[in-house]
Design a protein around this motif. Structure first.
Motif, PDB file in Angstrom:
ATOM      1  N   UNK A 122       0.822  -1.212   0.000  1.00 32.66           N
ATOM      2  CA  UNK A 122       0.000   0.000   0.000  1.00 32.66           C
ATOM      3  C   UNK A 122       0.856   1.262   0.000  1.00 32.66           C
ATOM      4  N   UNK A 123       1.972   1.225   0.717  1.00 35.19           N
ATOM      5  CA  UNK A 123       2.883   2.369   0.708  1.00 35.19           C
ATOM      6  C   UNK A 123       3.440   2.594  -0.697  1.00 35.19           C
ATOM      7  N   UNK A 124       3.817   1.509  -1.365  1.00 34.17           N
ATOM      8  CA  UNK A 124       4.365   1.631  -2.718  1.00 34.17           C
ATOM      9  C   UNK A 124       3.299   2.149  -3.685  1.00 34.17           C
ATOM     10  N   UNK A 125       2.082   1.625  -3.574  1.00 34.38           N
ATOM     11  CA  UNK A 125       1.005   2.054  -4.466  1.00 34.38           C
ATOM     12  C   UNK A 125       0.685   3.532  -4.279  1.00 34.38           C
ATOM     13  N   UNK A 126       0.578   3.978  -3.027  1.00 32.73           N
ATOM     14  CA  UNK A 126       0.252   5.390  -2.780  1.00 32.73           C
ATOM     15  C   UNK A 126       1.369   6.299  -3.274  1.00 32.73           C
ATOM     16  N   UNK A 127       2.619   5.868  -3.093  1.00 36.84           N
ATOM     17  CA  UNK A 127       3.748   6.661  -3.588  1.00 36.84           C
ATOM     18  C   UNK A 127       3.713   6.761  -5.106  1.00 36.84           C
ATOM     19  N   UNK A 128       3.414   5.657  -5.769  1.00 37.94           N
ATOM     20  CA  UNK A 128       3.346   5.657  -7.230  1.00 37.94           C
ATOM     21  C   UNK A 128       2.255   6.596  -7.735  1.00 37.94           C
ATOM     22  N   UNK A 129       1.116   6.571  -7.077  1.00 37.42           N
ATOM     23  CA  UNK A 129       0.010   7.450  -7.497  1.00 37.42           C
ATOM     24  C   UNK A 129       0.403   8.925  -7.339  1.00 37.42           C
ATOM     25  N   UNK A 130       1.035   9.257  -6.212  1.00 38.72           N
ATOM     26  CA  UNK A 130       1.465  10.649  -5.997  1.00 38.72           C
ATOM     27  C   UNK A 130       2.499  11.067  -7.040  1.00 38.72           C
TER      28      UNK A 130
ATOM     29  N   UNK B 289       2.580  -0.611 -13.294  1.00 33.58           N
ATOM     30  CA  UNK B 289       3.328   0.642 -13.451  1.00 33.58           C
ATOM     31  C   UNK B 289       3.423   1.093 -14.907  1.00 33.58           C
ATOM     32  N   UNK B 290       3.425   0.148 -15.859  1.00 35.73           N
ATOM     33  CA  UNK B 290       3.451   0.541 -17.277  1.00 35.73           C
ATOM     34  C   UNK B 290       2.190   1.326 -17.627  1.00 35.73           C
TER      35      UNK B 290
END
Length: 325
Positions: A189-197, A224-225
């Motif tokens: 979840x941390x990785x997903x939220x960082x990617x969205x930001x 991510x692609x």
């Protein structure tokens, strides 16, 4: 890293955590804090709930509360490395600070985070002496790359992007090594939220494909692609992509404000780990308590800072995170 302790080894730790959970702040306490007439009354409420408010200073009060959290965990868990996932970001933040301090050749005070897995002064020494062997292998590689980039180009933003992605990858690796689902869910979840930001900022500022590709961290919740392609097209494309994922609830929050999205991310994590309240064995309840306490401390900081700056009560309430209990 392999965990040598079985679920039974955590029975005592979980029993202590159950007692500690009784002191976690509940929604009604945050209502009292929100309605308090001044900072003195806020500190009085926190003091009732066990916070050390003698200093009267927000930063000192919350730093001490975090120190007490990690002191408790240190008493309960024989191998603190099982919780590296919570401390790795601080390690990489300390690495960023060390690189910038070294390149600027100027000693800076209070730039290192104490609650980290690695001794901040060890990180500083590794960078100063360019002796990266003092660091874990994955971190050592990224440290050398970013130090060279900063020396050659002065591009601190690129260094931050590279190290933030490396931190997320290290968190995922650390969580996977424990085989504990709570920690795995937290890292993803941390990785997903960082990617969205990152995608939103890239869309807003017109970053190119190379920058976005270097910034996004692989995770199980996002392709991510697809997110990269969406970021190149703009915010609406990002919203359209997320609407067809398990993170579709994030879209209204993203449209609302960055603060609303940050709150949504924290609430998602709390909801994920709340089932640990009924689990009596293993590492999960201890990990969930750490997440709950860190979220509580964040909420108290947001609330007190908002009140100190005269924000209206409705705005303060909108920024409050869900409580664990």
């Amino acid at each position: 890293m392999s965990i040598a302790y079985t679920d039974k080894n955590y029975i005592y730790a979980v029993s202590r955590i159950r007692f500690a959970e009784l002191r976690l702040l509940k929604a009604d306490t945050f209502e009292r804090l929100s309605a308090a007439s001044d900072m003195k009354e806020c500190m009085s409420v926190l003091s009732e709930k066990g916070y050390d408010t003698a200093s009267g200073d927000i930063d000192m009060v919350l730093t001490e509360e975090r120190h007490r959290l990690w002191s408790l965990i240190g008493e309960l868990v024989p191998d603190m490395s099982v919780f590296d996932v919570f401390r790795i970001q601080n390690d990489y933040d300390n690495l960023k600070a060390a690189i910038k301090e070294s390149v600027l050749d100027h000693e800076m005070k209070d730039i290192y985070t104490r609650e980290a897995g690695l001794d901040p002064m060890l990180v500083r020494r590794a960078v100063r002496e360019r002796n990266y062997r003092l660091l874990p292998d994955d971190m050592a590689r990224e440290a050398e790359i970013c130090h060279d980039i900063f020396l050659r180009t002065g591009d601190g933003q690129l260094c931050d992007v590279i190290l933030d992605r490396a931190a997320l990858k290290a968190m995922q690796k650390a969580a996977a090594s424990t085989k504990e689902q709570v920690l795995g869910d937290y890292a993803e979840l941390r990785a997903a939220s960082a990617d969205i930001k990152i995608a939103i900022r890239a869309a807003d500022t017109g970053k190119d494909r190379d920058f976005i590709s270097r910034a996004l961290a692989d995770c199980s919740l996002i392709d991510t692609d697809s997110l990269e392609k969406a970021a190149l097209s703009g915010r609406d494309a990002i919203y359209a992509y997320l609407a067809n994922t398990d993170l579709s609830d994030a879209v209204p929050e993203l449209k609302s404000s960055p603060a609303a999205f940050e709150r949504w991310c924290d609430d998602m994590i709390i909801r994920k780990v709340r089932s640990q309240l009924w689990n009596s064995f293993g590492l999960g309840p201890v990990a969930a308590y750490i997440i709950a306490k860190e979220t509580e401390i964040k909420s108290v900081r947001i609330l007190l800072t908002a009140k100190q700056n005269g924000f209206p009560m409705e705005m303060i309430r909108e920024r409050m995170r869900e409580t664990y209990v």
